[in-house]
Design a protein around this motif. Structure first.
Motif, PDB file in Angstrom:
ATOM      1  N   UNK A 241     -43.583  67.488 -71.609  1.00  0.00           N
ATOM      2  CA  UNK A 241     -42.368  66.935 -72.220  1.00  0.00           C
ATOM      3  C   UNK A 241     -42.617  65.705 -73.078  1.00  0.00           C
ATOM      4  N   UNK A 242     -43.696  64.982 -72.795  1.00  0.00           N
ATOM      5  CA  UNK A 242     -43.931  63.737 -73.516  1.00  0.00           C
ATOM      6  C   UNK A 242     -44.797  63.970 -74.750  1.00  0.00           C
ATOM      7  N   UNK A 243     -44.467  63.295 -75.831  1.00  0.00           N
ATOM      8  CA  UNK A 243     -45.245  63.383 -77.062  1.00  0.00           C
ATOM      9  C   UNK A 243     -45.450  61.983 -77.632  1.00  0.00           C
ATOM     10  N   UNK A 244     -46.713  61.549 -77.658  1.00  0.00           N
ATOM     11  CA  UNK A 244     -47.027  60.249 -78.248  1.00  0.00           C
ATOM     12  C   UNK A 244     -47.023  60.356 -79.770  1.00  0.00           C
ATOM     13  N   UNK A 245     -46.360  59.388 -80.396  1.00  0.00           N
ATOM     14  CA  UNK A 245     -46.342  59.283 -81.853  1.00  0.00           C
ATOM     15  C   UNK A 245     -46.654  57.833 -82.212  1.00  0.00           C
ATOM     16  N   UNK A 246     -47.621  57.618 -83.087  1.00  0.00           N
ATOM     17  CA  UNK A 246     -47.973  56.260 -83.495  1.00  0.00           C
ATOM     18  C   UNK A 246     -46.735  55.560 -84.064  1.00  0.00           C
ATOM     19  N   UNK A 247     -46.476  54.366 -83.552  1.00  0.00           N
ATOM     20  CA  UNK A 247     -45.369  53.563 -84.071  1.00  0.00           C
ATOM     21  C   UNK A 247     -44.019  53.847 -83.451  1.00  0.00           C
ATOM     22  N   UNK A 248     -43.975  54.694 -82.409  1.00  0.00           N
ATOM     23  CA  UNK A 248     -42.701  55.041 -81.796  1.00  0.00           C
ATOM     24  C   UNK A 248     -42.643  54.598 -80.336  1.00  0.00           C
ATOM     25  N   UNK A 249     -41.562  53.897 -79.995  1.00  0.00           N
ATOM     26  CA  UNK A 249     -41.272  53.588 -78.596  1.00  0.00           C
ATOM     27  C   UNK A 249     -40.318  54.644 -78.069  1.00  0.00           C
ATOM     28  N   UNK A 250     -40.298  54.827 -76.760  1.00  0.00           N
ATOM     29  CA  UNK A 250     -39.465  55.882 -76.196  1.00  0.00           C
ATOM     30  C   UNK A 250     -38.753  55.386 -74.935  1.00  0.00           C
ATOM     31  N   UNK A 251     -37.470  55.700 -74.853  1.00  0.00           N
ATOM     32  CA  UNK A 251     -36.698  55.373 -73.656  1.00  0.00           C
ATOM     33  C   UNK A 251     -37.037  56.396 -72.580  1.00  0.00           C
ATOM     34  N   UNK A 252     -37.658  55.942 -71.510  1.00  0.00           N
ATOM     35  CA  UNK A 252     -38.012  56.828 -70.400  1.00  0.00           C
ATOM     36  C   UNK A 252     -36.913  56.900 -69.362  1.00  0.00           C
ATOM     37  N   UNK A 253     -36.046  55.870 -69.360  1.00  0.00           N
ATOM     38  CA  UNK A 253     -34.929  55.872 -68.415  1.00  0.00           C
ATOM     39  C   UNK A 253     -33.795  55.015 -68.977  1.00  0.00           C
TER      40      UNK A 253
ATOM     41  N   UNK B  75     -48.127  48.893 -67.137  1.00  0.00           N
ATOM     42  CA  UNK B  75     -46.913  48.277 -66.605  1.00  0.00           C
ATOM     43  C   UNK B  75     -45.703  49.187 -66.737  1.00  0.00           C
ATOM     44  N   UNK B  76     -45.788  50.201 -67.582  1.00  0.00           N
ATOM     45  CA  UNK B  76     -44.676  51.147 -67.700  1.00  0.00           C
ATOM     46  C   UNK B  76     -44.501  51.949 -66.421  1.00  0.00           C
ATOM     47  N   UNK B  77     -45.607  52.365 -65.792  1.00  0.00           N
ATOM     48  CA  UNK B  77     -45.499  53.065 -64.512  1.00  0.00           C
ATOM     49  C   UNK B  77     -44.792  52.183 -63.493  1.00  0.00           C
ATOM     50  N   UNK B  78     -45.129  50.921 -63.487  1.00  0.00           N
ATOM     51  CA  UNK B  78     -44.543  49.998 -62.517  1.00  0.00           C
ATOM     52  C   UNK B  78     -43.069  49.726 -62.843  1.00  0.00           C
ATOM     53  N   UNK B  79     -42.761  49.723 -64.129  1.00  0.00           N
ATOM     54  CA  UNK B  79     -41.363  49.560 -64.528  1.00  0.00           C
ATOM     55  C   UNK B  79     -40.521  50.744 -64.041  1.00  0.00           C
ATOM     56  N   UNK B  80     -41.068  51.950 -64.134  1.00  0.00           N
ATOM     57  CA  UNK B  80     -40.355  53.132 -63.656  1.00  0.00           C
ATOM     58  C   UNK B  80     -40.152  53.075 -62.141  1.00  0.00           C
ATOM     59  N   UNK B  81     -41.185  52.642 -61.423  1.00  0.00           N
ATOM     60  CA  UNK B  81     -41.073  52.522 -59.965  1.00  0.00           C
ATOM     61  C   UNK B  81     -40.060  51.449 -59.586  1.00  0.00           C
ATOM     62  N   UNK B  82     -40.086  50.323 -60.292  1.00  0.00           N
ATOM     63  CA  UNK B  82     -39.133  49.248 -60.018  1.00  0.00           C
ATOM     64  C   UNK B  82     -37.709  49.706 -60.313  1.00  0.00           C
ATOM     65  N   UNK B  83     -37.558  50.440 -61.403  1.00  0.00           N
ATOM     66  CA  UNK B  83     -36.236  50.940 -61.777  1.00  0.00           C
ATOM     67  C   UNK B  83     -35.672  51.869 -60.705  1.00  0.00           C
ATOM     68  N   UNK B  84     -36.528  52.733 -60.149  1.00  0.00           N
ATOM     69  CA  UNK B  84     -36.087  53.655 -59.098  1.00  0.00           C
ATOM     70  C   UNK B  84     -35.619  52.897 -57.868  1.00  0.00           C
TER      71      UNK B  84
END
Length: 306
Positions: free
Chosen positions: A170-182, A195-204
């Motif tokens: 489902x995920x597609x990296x594109x140079x110069x693009x940020x993505x809302x994961x939640x 730190x994004x993994x940790x942000x997702x865990x903290x958000x949960x």
């Protein structure tokens, strides 16, 4: 977890593109290049402990039509060979791809090996793309994406056994693009790298407490997706910027610049490293001491939301 995602992705790329070559400053074992060496021994070059030569040789190869992927540690790339990266590669707009290991607090060997300020330095170089991948999925996609980009690229490299956080289906990296994961309307984490993994865990965890915490993943630090950052920040009451880097000059500084330029008025709290050389120690101990943990992110979120 995935072992050596960079090395295996480079092998796959090398099979499709015979112009791909790999170079390392005597750190092939420690930057996951071994799979490429085993697959293409004549397309690998060990330059030795000479990072300036590493970038100079890569620049020369790029001029002849080769596509060089260089590996070393981030501290050596940005501190010892900064001018060669800037002038030898970026000023000449050469197709050199630099993958820099040991970003931030991913090693316990102290200030001589911890690249805590590397992206701040790298993003100041004109024409240099700067990327901080989240996980094994993104690293593999970055290897392919930078091959299609014409020009120099600096990538922070997570090595050895790397977590899988993002779904490759489902995920597609594109140079110069940020993505809302939640999505989340109360507070928002703007994060990069691991730190994004940790942000997702903290958000949960925060969601269980009745706090809606969104997560915006910013893998490309240059060119920065200012539009996405401004839009996401305007949708929450407080922005927490999480990065495995010195907060002053890193992503937090970039977010502040974006919000100022966009006239988005929202409070910012920085979760990152202090402006100091970090001591030696075990990686978990250092990450706890300097707040690069899920628990710390939860505590900060609860404090700003109270």
């Amino acid at each position: 977890m995935t072992d050596a995602p960079f090395g295996h992705a480079l092998v796959a790329l090398g099979r499709r593109m015979p112009e791909v070559v790999a170079l390392s400053a005597d750190l092939s074992k420690y930057t996951d290049v071994i799979p490429f060496i085993e697959a293409f021994p004549k397309r690998f070059f060990n330059i030795g402990m000479a990072e300036q030569n590493l970038f100079s040789m890569a620049a020369g190869m790029a001029r002849t039509g080769m596509l060089p992927y260089c590996t070393t540690y981030g501290v050596f790339a940005t501190r010892r060979a900064y001018d060669f990266m800037a002038i030898g590669c970026a000023h000449a707009h050469l197709n050199v791809k630099i993958f820099a290991g040991l970003p931030g607090l991913t090693t316990g060997y102290g200030g001589t090996h911890q690249a805590t300020e590397d992206t701040g330095l790298a993003r100041l170089i004109p024409d240099l793309v700067v990327i901080d991948p989240c996980d094994a999925t993104e690293i593999a996609q970055v290897v392919d994406a930078v091959a299609e980009h014409q020009g120099p690229v600096y990538v922070r490299l997570l090595r050895a056994s790397v977590p899988v956080v993002l779904n490759p289906e489902r995920y597609k990296f594109v140079i110069g693009k940020a993505i809302v994961l939640k999505e989340g309307g109360d507070i928002g984490f703007v994060s990069t790298g691991f730190m994004t993994e940790r942000a997702l865990d903290a958000s949960a965890d925060l969601e269980k407490r009745g706090i809606k915490a969104g997560v915006l993943h910013v893998p490309t630090l240059k060119p920065l997706d200012a539009e996405a950052i401004a839009k996401f920040s305007a949708s929450v009451s407080h922005v927490l910027v999480a990065e495995n880097h010195v907060s002053s000059g890193g992503l937090a500084s970039q977010v502040a610049e974006v919000l100022y330029d966009s006239d988005v008025r929202v409070r910012i709290t920085r979760i990152g490293l202090p402006d100091k050389f970090i001591e030696c120690g075990s990686v978990p101990t250092l990450q706890r001491r300097y707040g690069l943990t899920v628990d710390r992110m939860i505590d900060v979120a609860l404090a700003v939301g109270s």
